[in-house]
Design an enzyme around this catalytic site. Structure first.
Site, PDB file in Angstrom:
ATOM      1  CD  GLN A 117      -3.187   0.596   0.633  1.00 14.41           C
ATOM      2  OE1 GLN A 117      -3.697  -0.482   0.511  1.00 14.41           O
ATOM      3  NE2 GLN A 117      -4.095   1.518  -0.419  1.00 14.41           N
TER       4      GLN A 117
ATOM      5  CE  LYS B  57      -3.262  -0.959  -4.213  1.00 14.99           C
ATOM      6  NZ  LYS B  57      -3.473  -2.475  -3.548  1.00 14.99           N
TER       7      LYS B  57
ATOM      8  CE  LYS C 184      -6.113  -4.368   3.332  1.00 14.33           C
ATOM      9  NZ  LYS C 184      -6.025  -3.830   2.055  1.00 14.33           N
TER      10      LYS C 184
ATOM     11  N   GLY D 231     -11.882  -0.439   3.035  1.00 15.93           N
ATOM     12  CA  GLY D 231     -13.209  -1.327   3.029  1.00 15.93           C
ATOM     13  C   GLY D 231     -11.585  -2.185   2.191  1.00 15.93           C
ATOM     14  CG  ASP D 232      -8.621  -5.704   1.245  1.00 17.29           C
ATOM     15  OD1 ASP D 232      -8.256  -5.359   0.597  1.00 17.29           O
ATOM     16  OD2 ASP D 232      -8.702  -6.662   1.584  1.00 17.29           O
TER      17      ASP D 232
ATOM     18  CB  THR E  44     -10.940  -0.897  -6.953  1.00 19.81           C
ATOM     19  OG1 THR E  44     -11.341  -1.140  -5.700  1.00 19.81           O
ATOM     20  CG2 THR E  44      -9.348  -2.001  -7.239  1.00 19.81           C
TER      21      THR E  44
ATOM     22  CG  ASN F 165     -15.805  -3.370  -4.441  1.00 24.88           C
ATOM     23  OD1 ASN F 165     -15.360  -3.546  -5.103  1.00 24.88           O
ATOM     24  ND2 ASN F 165     -17.043  -2.320  -4.199  1.00 24.88           N
TER      25      ASN F 165
ATOM     26  CB  SER G  50      -9.777   6.366  -1.091  1.00 21.26           C
ATOM     27  OG  SER G  50     -10.593   4.498   0.027  1.00 21.26           O
TER      28      SER G  50
HETATM   29  P1  NDP Z   1     -14.965  -9.013  -2.021  1.00 15.33           P
HETATM   30  O1  NDP Z   1     -14.826  -9.496  -0.610  1.00 15.33           O
HETATM   31  O2  NDP Z   1     -15.684  -7.922  -1.914  1.00 15.33           O
HETATM   32  O3  NDP Z   1     -14.320 -10.336  -2.139  1.00 15.33           O
HETATM   33  C1  NDP Z   1     -13.606 -11.056  -2.454  1.00 15.33           C
HETATM   34  C2  NDP Z   1     -14.008 -11.809  -3.942  1.00 15.33           C
HETATM   35  O4  NDP Z   1     -12.771 -12.898  -3.442  1.00 15.33           O
HETATM   36  C3  NDP Z   1     -15.221 -12.849  -3.263  1.00 15.33           C
HETATM   37  O5  NDP Z   1     -15.612 -13.567  -4.716  1.00 15.33           O
HETATM   38  C4  NDP Z   1     -14.342 -14.152  -2.967  1.00 15.33           C
HETATM   39  O6  NDP Z   1     -15.283 -15.945  -3.028  1.00 15.33           O
HETATM   40  C5  NDP Z   1     -12.987 -14.576  -3.496  1.00 15.33           C
HETATM   41  N1  NDP Z   1     -12.022 -14.932  -2.544  1.00 15.33           N
HETATM   42  C6  NDP Z   1     -11.605 -14.683  -1.640  1.00 15.33           C
HETATM   43  N2  NDP Z   1     -10.880 -15.403  -0.824  1.00 15.33           N
HETATM   44  C7  NDP Z   1     -10.802 -16.414  -1.944  1.00 15.33           C
HETATM   45  C8  NDP Z   1     -10.276 -17.811  -2.338  1.00 15.33           C
HETATM   46  N3  NDP Z   1      -9.357 -18.175  -1.096  1.00 15.33           N
HETATM   47  N4  NDP Z   1      -9.970 -18.192  -2.963  1.00 15.33           N
HETATM   48  C9  NDP Z   1     -11.292 -18.064  -4.196  1.00 15.33           C
HETATM   49  N5  NDP Z   1     -12.141 -17.006  -3.847  1.00 15.33           N
HETATM   50  C10 NDP Z   1     -11.736 -16.219  -3.105  1.00 15.33           C
HETATM   51  O7  NDP Z   1     -13.340  -8.378  -1.960  1.00 15.33           O
HETATM   52  P2  NDP Z   1     -12.403  -7.547  -2.649  1.00 15.33           P
HETATM   53  O8  NDP Z   1     -13.314  -7.281  -4.609  1.00 15.33           O
HETATM   54  O9  NDP Z   1     -12.795  -5.938  -1.842  1.00 15.33           O
HETATM   55  O10 NDP Z   1     -11.687  -7.263  -2.915  1.00 15.33           O
HETATM   56  C11 NDP Z   1     -10.935  -8.221  -3.361  1.00 15.33           C
HETATM   57  C12 NDP Z   1      -9.049  -8.509  -3.770  1.00 15.33           C
HETATM   58  O11 NDP Z   1      -8.627  -7.013  -4.458  1.00 15.33           O
HETATM   59  C13 NDP Z   1      -8.448  -8.858  -2.730  1.00 15.33           C
HETATM   60  O12 NDP Z   1      -7.390  -8.775  -2.605  1.00 15.33           O
HETATM   61  C14 NDP Z   1      -8.049  -6.677  -1.685  1.00 15.33           C
HETATM   62  O13 NDP Z   1      -6.541  -6.533  -1.205  1.00 15.33           O
HETATM   63  C15 NDP Z   1      -8.037  -5.682  -3.634  1.00 15.33           C
HETATM   64  N6  NDP Z   1      -7.937  -4.723  -3.626  1.00 15.33           N
HETATM   65  C16 NDP Z   1      -9.648  -4.336  -2.955  1.00 15.33           C
HETATM   66  C17 NDP Z   1      -9.600  -3.012  -3.542  1.00 15.33           C
HETATM   67  C18 NDP Z   1     -11.201  -2.394  -2.978  1.00 15.33           C
HETATM   68  O14 NDP Z   1     -10.955  -1.005  -2.852  1.00 15.33           O
HETATM   69  N7  NDP Z   1     -12.226  -2.670  -2.010  1.00 15.33           N
HETATM   70  C19 NDP Z   1      -9.041  -2.188  -3.465  1.00 15.33           C
HETATM   71  C20 NDP Z   1      -7.548  -2.737  -3.862  1.00 15.33           C
HETATM   72  C21 NDP Z   1      -7.530  -3.964  -4.144  1.00 15.33           C
HETATM   73  P3  NDP Z   1     -16.116 -15.955  -1.716  1.00 15.33           P
HETATM   74  O15 NDP Z   1     -17.111 -14.725  -1.302  1.00 15.33           O
HETATM   75  O16 NDP Z   1     -16.152 -17.353  -1.816  1.00 15.33           O
HETATM   76  O17 NDP Z   1     -15.388 -16.008  -0.404  1.00 15.33           O
END
Ligand code: NDP
Length: 448
Positions: free
Chosen positions: A109, A112, A124, A163-164, A207, A238, A375
């Site tokens: 981060q 980034k 974080k 969030g994350d 994102t 997300n 953000s």
């Molecule tokens: P969400 O919680 O909205 O979604 C996560 C998704 O990934 C879900 O569909 C989840 O499935 C899936 N997932 C999580 N763990 C696993 C796994 N071990 N194997 C397969 N699928 C998995 O999170 P975000 O979309 O916010 O974040 C996703 C990624 O993006 C993370 O790495 C986060 O750090 C990164 N990120 C997010 C940002 C943001 O603004 N939100 C900003 C920058 C980076 P299930 O529901 O079945 O667990």
């Protein structure tokens, strides 16, 4: 101390933190040319300083479930570096959260946030709480309890969480309510708030949209464009669903999304109606596989998307989801571009493999910086107590993503890493982000 000696020290001290070591090494192997050109970085021991967080808070979270039973979780906030601005980075609620994961995310981060060009440091936080299967009341009680413990360490000018994984608009609102209740301050202490009470328009989309804007620049650099390209996306959260939405809007065919249960494959592509349906489904914690009954396609239980033919991959689920075998499958199946929506979704071996095969590869700290960029825009809107329109924020986001792309491409060229039109975005992004932080630290002397 040289960079390699600093890495040895990190490996010895944090042998139990594999994700953190992985993230440190990924930066270290690319910044040697920058270090050679700036002997002052060695004098000021910049790398050795940056691999140690300013501080880490660890706390216990007691809360009550719906049966009135006391539950105990662990929470952390890693304040990694505030060289460029207040600590800034999301909060993750997932059973796999531990200090190694949060330190890798916080370390990433720093660079980034520097790449966005906005005044934000890196941090974080999170908890080993599993939101799956919890009622709304349980989520609310947990968020309140988490913020009760976290609030002494944060403020709009000190540390601004967001969030994350497992933390979206609902959770941010609960945490914001508790912060406001405890401090009586209605300010920009969290980003990703509801739009009616300080949140920025477009933060939710930022994102995923930003990753696709970054891809557009990667494609343009190869005299190519996104129209008609087949896109494989992992995750269905997300980042994934907004990446899918923007890719579809720009004329690409989105073939897959996935989650921890498997992959949804729709050879006809996912249009806006289907993506809206997926958003609803996930918001209600319902299974992805129901899609097949409504729209057709295939549900590939317990499979990842990478054995499917495509042009572009946007891994957007979680760290290390793409291993070397998956990388081989991607190359075999025609993937030419990878933009990381998630943080560190490719293992070190997978990165080596795709780069060796000249797949255009953008690391998360560049490709997914759109979320934290918006953000940052939310923080400035809160400071001046004004809202920008969706279109204004979108325009800024496009500019920021193009700028990150262009700066990374320029650094790749300037440091001799561009080879016959193949841009080394990983080196370029690390050099640009690291340089901005290192120069600030040198200016401060030996204080961080
Ligand atoms: P969400 O919680 O909205 O979604 C996560 C998704 O990934 C879900 O569909 C989840 O499935 C899936 N997932 C999580 N763990 C696993 C796994 N071990 N194997 C397969 N699928 C998995 O999170 P975000 O979309 O916010 O974040 C996703 C990624 O993006 C993370 O790495 C986060 O750090 C990164 N990120 C997010 C940002 C943001 O603004 N939100 C900003 C920058 C980076 P299930 O529901 O079945 O667990």
């Amino acid at each position: 101390m040289s960079i390699s000696q600093a890495i040895e020290k990190v490996e010895a001290r944090y042998a139990h933190q594999p994700e953190f070591i992985q993230a440190v090494k990924e930066v270290a192997i690319t910044i040697a040319p920058l270090y050679d050109a700036h002997p002052e970085y060695d004098t000021f021991k910049i790398f050795e300083r940056l691999v140690e967080p300013d501080r880490v808070f660890a706390f216990r979270i007691n809360w009550e479930n719906d049966k009135g039973e006391v539950q105990v979780n662990r929470g952390w906030r890693v304040q990694f570096s505030n060289a460029l601005g207040p600590y800034k980075g999301g909060v993750r609620f997932h059973p796999t959260v531990n200090q190694s994961v949060l330190k890798f995310l916080g370390f990433e981060q720093i660079f980034k946030n520097a790449l966005t060009g906005l005044p934000m440091g890196g941090g974080k936080g999170g908890a080993d709480f599993d939101p799956k299967g919890k009622s709304d009341s349980e989520i609310r009680r947990f968020c309140y309890a988490f913020m009760r413990e976290l609030h002494p360490y944060i403020s709009k000018d000190i540390d601004v969480p967001a969030g994350d994984i497992g933390v979206g608009g609902r959770e941010v609102s609960y945490m914001f309510a508790m912060y406001k209740n405890l401090t009586r301050e209605h300010g920009g202490v969290l980003t990703g708030k509801g739009v009616g009470f300080g949140g920025s328009l477009m933060r939710t989309e930022a994102t995923g949209y930003g990753a696709v804007y970054f891809l557009e620049s990667m494609l343009a650099a190869q005299n190519d464009n996104i129209k008609g390209k087949k896109v494989l996306i992992s995750g269905a959260g997300n980042v994934s669903l907004h990446a899918a939405e923007k890719a579809h809007m720009l004329g690409a065919t989105v073939l897959t999304v996935s989650d921890s249960q498997g992959t949804l494959y729709d050879a006809n592509g996912m249009d806006q109606e289907k993506i809206d349906w997926l958003k609803q489904q996930k918001a209600q914690s319902k299974p992805l596989c129901d899609y097949v009954d409504v729209y057709g396609g295939e549900w590939l239980a317990k499979q990842k998307p990478w054995h499917i033919k495509g042009d572009i991959a946007i891994p957007s689920a979680t760290q290390n989801e793409v291993n070397e075998d998956d990388a081989k499958l991607m190359v075999e199946n025609g993937i030419k571009y990878i933009a990381e929506g998630a943080n560190m979704p490719l293992t070190a071996e997978a990165i080596d493999y795709v780069r060796l095969h000249r797949v255009h590869y953008a690391p998360g700290k560049a490709a997914n910086a759109g979320g934290v960029a918006v953000s940052g825009l939310e923080m400035s809107q809160n400071s001046v107590r004004q809202y920008k329109t969706f279109e204004e924020v979108d325009e800024r986001l496009k500019c920021i993503m193009k700028n990150i792309h262009d700066c990374a491409a320029e650094a790749s060229e300037n440091y001799g890493q561009t080879d016959n039109g193949y841009i080394d975005y990983m080196t370029g992004a690390n050099i640009v982000g690291f340089k901005r932080v290192a120069d600030a630290l040198c200016a401060y002397g030996i204080l961080n």
